[in-house]
Write an enzyme that holds these catalytic residues in place. Structure first.
Site, short mmCIF file in Angstrom:
data_model
loop_
_atom_site.label_atom_id
_atom_site.label_comp_id
_atom_site.label_asym_id
_atom_site.label_seq_id
_atom_site.Cartn_x
_atom_site.Cartn_y
_atom_site.Cartn_z
N PRO A 2 64.85 11.98 31.78
CG PRO A 2 64.16 10.71 33.60
CD PRO A 2 65.24 11.62 33.13
CD GLU A 3 61.55 15.68 28.16
OE1 GLU A 3 60.38 15.95 28.48
OE2 GLU A 3 62.43 16.55 28.00
#
Ligand SMILES: [Zn+2]
Length: 271
Positions: A2-3
């Site tokens: 996840p960014e």
């Protein structure tokens, strides 16, 4: 992994379930993830009311009326499940609300983390101490970035991944923003001219906001019973597109440096 946009989307999804709610049941189901879960987490959160949710870089923040803030990081594989049908081996933290909603923090690889700190000392949280400005915040401007990069001979791409310069930017978004701004990833940070830096700051905002919007548009799906928060796919300009055509007509190339892949277009990213 996840960014920042996925974390922002996750926080927005959690806000719909948690904001203003009394937490009736909080249950860590193991003692640690990447590091120990605070042993008093259950006691400090049970019966507390959520007063706000937020994000700093790739950390989600859940604030309570007891002066505590839960800080979570999704690591490589973490996600929150909303109203799951059943609880599995990878659901490591359960949170129930007075409305009868249930959240489960699911993290098969356990590279994520859960911490609980006093809200008034949030700035002293180790990961936040030396952290640079938020890329979507007002402090992050062309003036700021020019000053931060002045005299630096390291590649602009490496400097943008440095959390002390700007918080929460990952490899994908740096590749995308450099392409949009027409900057060669290997160029010395201190040698990028002001007009390019202005385009870069704008490009970083555009690629992040577009991804958040893409995530937001699928939020209804995530928020359904048994839904999952945290991941969505997106069409990239250059990332993962080696050999394909850049928006400028050039051919996208991939280069490996320090274990990461850099995707760029040698035709339009020359400055
Ligand atoms: Zn191009």
């Amino acid at each position: 992994m996840p960014e920042l946009p996925e974390v922002e989307t996750t926080v927005r999804g959690l806000r719909q379930v948690l904001d203003g709610q009394l937490l009736t049941h909080v249950e860590p189901r193991r003692a640690d993830l990447r590091r120990a879960i605070p042993p008093d987490l259950r006691q400090r959160l049970t019966g507390a009311r959520v007063t706000g949710l937020g994000r700093r870089a790739k950390y989600g923040l859940i604030e309570t009326d007891r002066g505590d803030t839960l800080i979570f990081h999704l690591g490589m594989s973490g996600r929150w499940r909303i109203d799951p049908d059943s609880i599995g081996a990878h659901d490591h933290l359960l949170i129930d609300t007075e409305e009868g909603r249930r959240l489960a923090l699911n993290d098969p690889r356990r590279f994520g983390s859960v911490d609980l700190v006093r809200t008034d000392s949030l700035a002293a949280y180790p990961a936040f101490v030396a952290m640079g400005p938020e890329p979507l915040g007002e402090t992050f401007s062309a003036d700021y970035l020019l000053a931060a990069l002045a005299g630096r001979s390291a590649p602009i791409k490496a400097l943008l991944l440095d959390q002390r310069i700007v918080a929460g930017l990952g490899n994908i978004y740096v590749c995308e923003a450099l392409n949009m701004a027409g900057i060669a990833p290997g160029r010395a940070g201190g040698r990028v001219a002001r007009p390019r830096i202005e385009r870069l700051v704008e490009s970083i905002r555009v690629v992040l906001l577009a991804a958040i919007e893409a995530g937001g548009s699928t939020l209804r799906d995530y928020a359904r019973p048994s839904g999952e928060l945290g991941y969505f796919s997106k069409q990239w300009r250059v990332y993962g597109r080696e050999g394909e055509t850049c928006p400028c007509g050039g051919t996208i190339r991939r280069r490996a440096d320090s274990g990461r892949s850099t995707f760029f277009c040698p035709r339009c990213q020359r400055s």
